[in-house]
Write an enzyme that holds these catalytic residues in place. Structure first.
Site, short mmCIF file in Angstrom:
data_model
loop_
_atom_site.label_atom_id
_atom_site.label_comp_id
_atom_site.label_asym_id
_atom_site.label_seq_id
_atom_site.Cartn_x
_atom_site.Cartn_y
_atom_site.Cartn_z
CG HIS A 118 -1.67 1.31 1.36
ND1 HIS A 118 -2.73 1.65 0.54
CD2 HIS A 118 -1.49 2.36 2.20
CE1 HIS A 118 -3.16 2.86 0.88
NE2 HIS A 118 -2.43 3.31 1.88
CE1 TYR A 119 5.39 1.96 -2.02
CE2 TYR A 119 3.86 0.37 -2.95
CZ TYR A 119 5.14 0.70 -2.53
OH TYR A 119 6.15 -0.21 -2.62
CB THR A 184 4.51 -7.47 1.58
OG1 THR A 184 3.26 -7.22 0.94
CG2 THR A 184 4.39 -8.76 2.37
CD GLU A 185 6.37 -3.57 -2.83
OE1 GLU A 185 6.03 -2.46 -3.30
OE2 GLU A 185 6.70 -4.53 -3.55
CG ASN A 186 3.79 2.17 3.74
OD1 ASN A 186 4.21 2.72 4.75
ND2 ASN A 186 2.92 2.75 2.93
#
Length: 280
Positions: A118-119, A184-186
């Site tokens: 999520h960004y 797992t991503e930010n």
């Protein structure tokens, strides 16, 4: 849709293979990571915009999450919209493939946790595309904009919107029966002149991690882990080395590729060392 359909079936087979052959010996966890923005209605008092935000999420996150985390099948929003548009285009059936009953049973529940990238957040509104346009966007019938007050990043699509992170985590909890979540991503990018004092990145991480903390403490979200994107500047899809997400700057013109920490690296390491925000 055909590619996504096969991807979901392949995921299920990989999960079952691990579950039946390797889990007892290795004790590992296996799942899928899904990337998603959060969507807000452009006008929160307009029902069409509210519906557009719902469609945005179901076509983005729900496309893959609904079959795996819910019932082995696509969500009704996608099934109805794509079938109606397909028939209006003169086709005899929906462009969205169907799972057989046995495939649905095979797919349902093939997860040990919910992996989330999520960004950012978007503001959505309804758009009616002409019937002849065959595309994901026309099926979805949603357009998105951003608020001009939101801070920019090095990527045109990435606006700093911490509030959306908590809302998305809360939505996943409610929609998919409170699964364990691993982010797992930010993270956030920069472009142009080099500045090791990347205060905007520190601000981004502080704000987003704080919203994740609210999701855990105030909303009861089962968030088990968080991974920043990314440790080092890297080759970033179609933009190559122009957009940099790293805590560590990498000098790509030097054959030795030296790494050097930005200020945000020190800040993030403090959060890890303190298991919380550092006391000022």
């Amino acid at each position: 849709y055909v590619v996504g359909h096969n991807l979901i079936k392949a995921h299920a087979e990989a999960w079952h293979l691990y579950n039946e052959t390797y889990r007892a010996k290795q004790g590992g966890l296996i799942s899928i990571t899904i990337n998603s923005d959060w969507a807000e209605p452009r006008n929160p008092h307009n029902q069409e915009d509210i519906n557009a935000a719902r469609r945005y999420l179901q076509f983005f996150l729900g496309w893959f999450a609904h079959p795996i985390f819910k019932n082995g099948d696509y969500n009704e929003v996608m099934k109805t919209r794509i079938r109606e548009r397909s028939l209006a285009q003169g086709l005899s059936q929906s462009r969205l493939p169907e799972f057989t009953e046995s495939e649905k049973q095979r797919i349902k529940g093939t997860y040990d946790y919910f992996g989330l990238n999520h960004y950012t957040t978007v503001l959505t509104y309804n758009v009616n595309y002409p019937a002849g346009v065959l595309s994901y966007d026309s099926d979805r019938g949603v357009a998105s904009v951003t608020d001009r007050s939101w801070l920019n990043s090095g990527s045109f699509w990435l606006k700093v919107t911490p509030f959306g992170f908590r809302k998305l985590l809360r939505w996943i909890k409610k929609e998919y029966n409170n699964p364990p979540i691993y982010v797992t991503e930010n993270g956030i990018s920069e472009r142009g002149a080099l500045d090791f004092n990347d205060t905007w990145r520190t601000h981004y991480y502080r704000s987003y991690i704080n919203e994740a903390l609210k999701a855990v403490v105030l909303d009861g979200v089962d968030l088990r882990g968080y991974t920043a994107w990314t440790l080092m500047d890297n080759f970033e899809w179609a933009v190559g080395f122009d957009e940099r997400f790293g805590f560590y700057h990498v000098n790509f013109t030097d054959p030795n590729l030296p790494r050097r920490p930005k200020a945000s690296a020190r800040y993030y390491s403090q959060i890890i060392n303190c298991n919380g925000f550092p006391d000022p």
